[in-house]
Design a protein around this motif. Structure first.
Motif, short mmCIF file in Angstrom:
data_model
loop_
_atom_site.label_atom_id
_atom_site.label_comp_id
_atom_site.label_asym_id
_atom_site.label_seq_id
_atom_site.Cartn_x
_atom_site.Cartn_y
_atom_site.Cartn_z
N SER A 251 -10.02 20.53 -11.98
CA SER A 251 -9.22 21.70 -11.59
C SER A 251 -8.16 21.97 -12.66
N ARG A 252 -7.46 23.09 -12.52
CA ARG A 252 -6.37 23.38 -13.45
C ARG A 252 -5.31 22.29 -13.38
N ARG A 253 -5.05 21.80 -12.19
CA ARG A 253 -4.05 20.73 -12.04
C ARG A 253 -4.51 19.46 -12.76
N ASP A 254 -5.83 19.19 -12.72
CA ASP A 254 -6.34 18.04 -13.46
C ASP A 254 -6.12 18.22 -14.96
N LEU A 255 -6.40 19.42 -15.45
CA LEU A 255 -6.26 19.68 -16.89
C LEU A 255 -4.80 19.60 -17.32
N ASP A 256 -3.89 19.88 -16.39
CA ASP A 256 -2.46 19.81 -16.72
C ASP A 256 -2.05 18.42 -17.19
N LEU A 257 -2.78 17.38 -16.76
CA LEU A 257 -2.43 16.03 -17.15
C LEU A 257 -2.49 15.84 -18.66
N ALA A 258 -3.30 16.66 -19.34
CA ALA A 258 -3.38 16.55 -20.79
C ALA A 258 -2.05 16.87 -21.46
N LEU A 259 -1.17 17.58 -20.74
CA LEU A 259 0.14 17.92 -21.31
C LEU A 259 0.95 16.67 -21.64
N THR A 260 0.68 15.58 -20.92
CA THR A 260 1.47 14.36 -21.16
C THR A 260 1.09 13.69 -22.47
N SER A 261 0.00 14.12 -23.10
CA SER A 261 -0.42 13.54 -24.37
C SER A 261 -0.05 14.41 -25.57
N VAL A 262 0.53 15.58 -25.31
CA VAL A 262 0.82 16.51 -26.39
C VAL A 262 1.75 15.91 -27.44
N HIS A 263 2.75 15.15 -26.98
CA HIS A 263 3.74 14.61 -27.93
C HIS A 263 3.10 13.66 -28.94
N ALA A 264 1.94 13.07 -28.58
CA ALA A 264 1.29 12.12 -29.48
C ALA A 264 0.26 12.78 -30.40
N MET A 265 0.06 14.07 -30.23
CA MET A 265 -0.93 14.77 -31.04
C MET A 265 -0.36 15.05 -32.43
N PRO A 266 -1.22 15.06 -33.46
CA PRO A 266 -0.74 15.38 -34.80
C PRO A 266 -0.33 16.85 -34.90
N ALA A 267 0.54 17.15 -35.84
CA ALA A 267 0.98 18.54 -36.01
C ALA A 267 -0.19 19.45 -36.35
N LEU A 268 -1.17 18.91 -37.10
CA LEU A 268 -2.37 19.67 -37.47
C LEU A 268 -3.58 18.85 -37.07
N PRO A 269 -4.64 19.50 -36.54
CA PRO A 269 -5.85 18.76 -36.16
C PRO A 269 -6.59 18.28 -37.40
N ASP A 270 -7.39 17.21 -37.21
CA ASP A 270 -8.20 16.75 -38.34
C ASP A 270 -9.30 17.77 -38.61
N SER A 271 -10.03 17.58 -39.71
CA SER A 271 -11.00 18.59 -40.14
C SER A 271 -12.08 18.84 -39.09
N ARG A 272 -12.52 17.79 -38.38
CA ARG A 272 -13.58 17.97 -37.40
C ARG A 272 -13.10 18.84 -36.24
N ARG A 273 -11.91 18.53 -35.72
CA ARG A 273 -11.38 19.32 -34.61
C ARG A 273 -10.98 20.71 -35.09
N HIS A 274 -10.52 20.81 -36.32
CA HIS A 274 -10.19 22.11 -36.88
C HIS A 274 -11.41 23.02 -36.86
N ASP A 275 -12.55 22.49 -37.29
CA ASP A 275 -13.80 23.28 -37.31
C ASP A 275 -14.25 23.59 -35.89
N LEU A 276 -14.06 22.63 -34.99
CA LEU A 276 -14.46 22.86 -33.61
C LEU A 276 -13.66 23.98 -32.98
N LEU A 277 -12.33 23.98 -33.21
CA LEU A 277 -11.47 25.02 -32.66
C LEU A 277 -11.80 26.40 -33.22
N ARG A 278 -12.23 26.44 -34.47
CA ARG A 278 -12.60 27.71 -35.10
C ARG A 278 -14.03 28.12 -34.76
N GLY A 279 -14.75 27.24 -34.08
CA GLY A 279 -16.11 27.57 -33.72
C GLY A 279 -17.09 27.46 -34.87
#
Length: 281
Positions: A251-279
């Motif tokens: 649910s949306r409430r389940d997905l909200d839990l990902a917010l608690t990991s935001v502080h640990a995310m890098p400022a820029l995604p790595d190349s693989r995730r960068h390509d994934l986000l751009r499709g």
């Protein structure tokens, strides 16, 4: 005739448009509370007589003062709307009270009578709804939360490490009844996460024992905490979120839990995730 009754050269107390500013007087911000109160108490709707406006003037000022942020722009628009609606009542020969000004029937009639653009109409509707809610003692908007407050109220991802640590202790404890109950509770929660049709509840006695085992290892186990931890485990799976939502009924409430990991995310995604986000992966 009214003008003739005043002494030559005097102006009404509320009319400051013809009074040149005193260059030696200290400059006062128009948003200062005292200045706002002076403006509000001096306000007179041009379409109403003093006798028509004065009975509701004090109540109107009190309402406008507490109906939002104290800025000249906001209070001016608010008091002008109340004056316009009061004038609408006067034109129709109806009594002018603040209750009547802010009644649903009056505001609907006033809205229908407006000959303005759609944007202006929506703006006036918003002001009217806010004033009406404030007059009735209802919250007119949810207070804005400071950045990070929402995430701070969620079960953090770090609790997953605690869950795994205590699970290892439970495995080492072997046939200890409390340890068995703890493993059973975790398995039930994970099964329910994979299949929403499967209940996650365990027998009351097993739940008591599972909580006791967790407490022995410094963890205050609750249903909310355990459900959040297994949801965090699901979000950690190396699959697209859309697939996880579909396969695990997130649910949306389940997905909200990902917010608690935001502080640990890098400022820029790595190349693989960068390509994934751009499709382009």
């Amino acid at each position: 005739m009214v003008a003739a009754s005043r002494a030559p050269g005097t102006v009404p107390a509320h009319d400051t448009s013809r009074c040149p500013p005193d260059p030696l007087a200290p400059q006062v911000s128009i948003d200062e509370p005292d200045e706002l109160h002076r403006f509000l108490f001096a306000y007179r709707p041009t379409a109403l007589t003093e006798a028509q406006w004065s009975p509701i003037a004090s109540d109107a000022v009190e309402l406008v003062t507490r109906a939002g942020a104290l800025t000249r722009l906001r209070v001016e628009k608010d008091i002008q709307l109340l004056g316009a609606v009061a004038a609408h009542l006067a034109e129709r020969g109806r009594s002018i009270t603040l209750d009547e000004v802010l009644s649903d029937t009056t505001l609907l009639s006033f809205d229908t009578s407006l000959q303005v653009s759609h944007k202006t109409r929506e703006n006036k509707r918003g002001i009217a709804r806010r004033l009406q809610a404030a007059h009735r003692g209802l919250p007119w908007r949810a207070e804005k939360r400071s950045p990070g407050v929402r995430a701070a109220q969620l079960v953090p991802h770090s609790e997953v490490s605690t869950l795994h640590r205590i699970l290892r202790d439970a495995d080492e404890a072997g046939s200890d009844s409390d340890a068995v109950a703890f493993r059973l509770a975790v398995d039930a929660a994970r099964t329910a996460r994979r299949d929403s049709a499967t209940p996650s509840a365990v027998a009351d006695g097993d739940w008591v024992r599972a909580r006791r085992f967790a407490a022995r290892h410094g963890w205050n186990l609750t249903h909310r905490l355990l459900k959040a931890c297994v949801t965090h485990e699901t979000l950690d799976l190396d699959q697209p979120v859309a697939v996880l939502v579909r396969d695990y009924g997130l649910s949306r409430r389940d997905l909200d839990l990902a917010l608690t990991s935001v502080h640990a995310m890098p400022a820029l995604p790595d190349s693989r995730r960068h390509d994934l986000l751009r499709g382009t992966a």
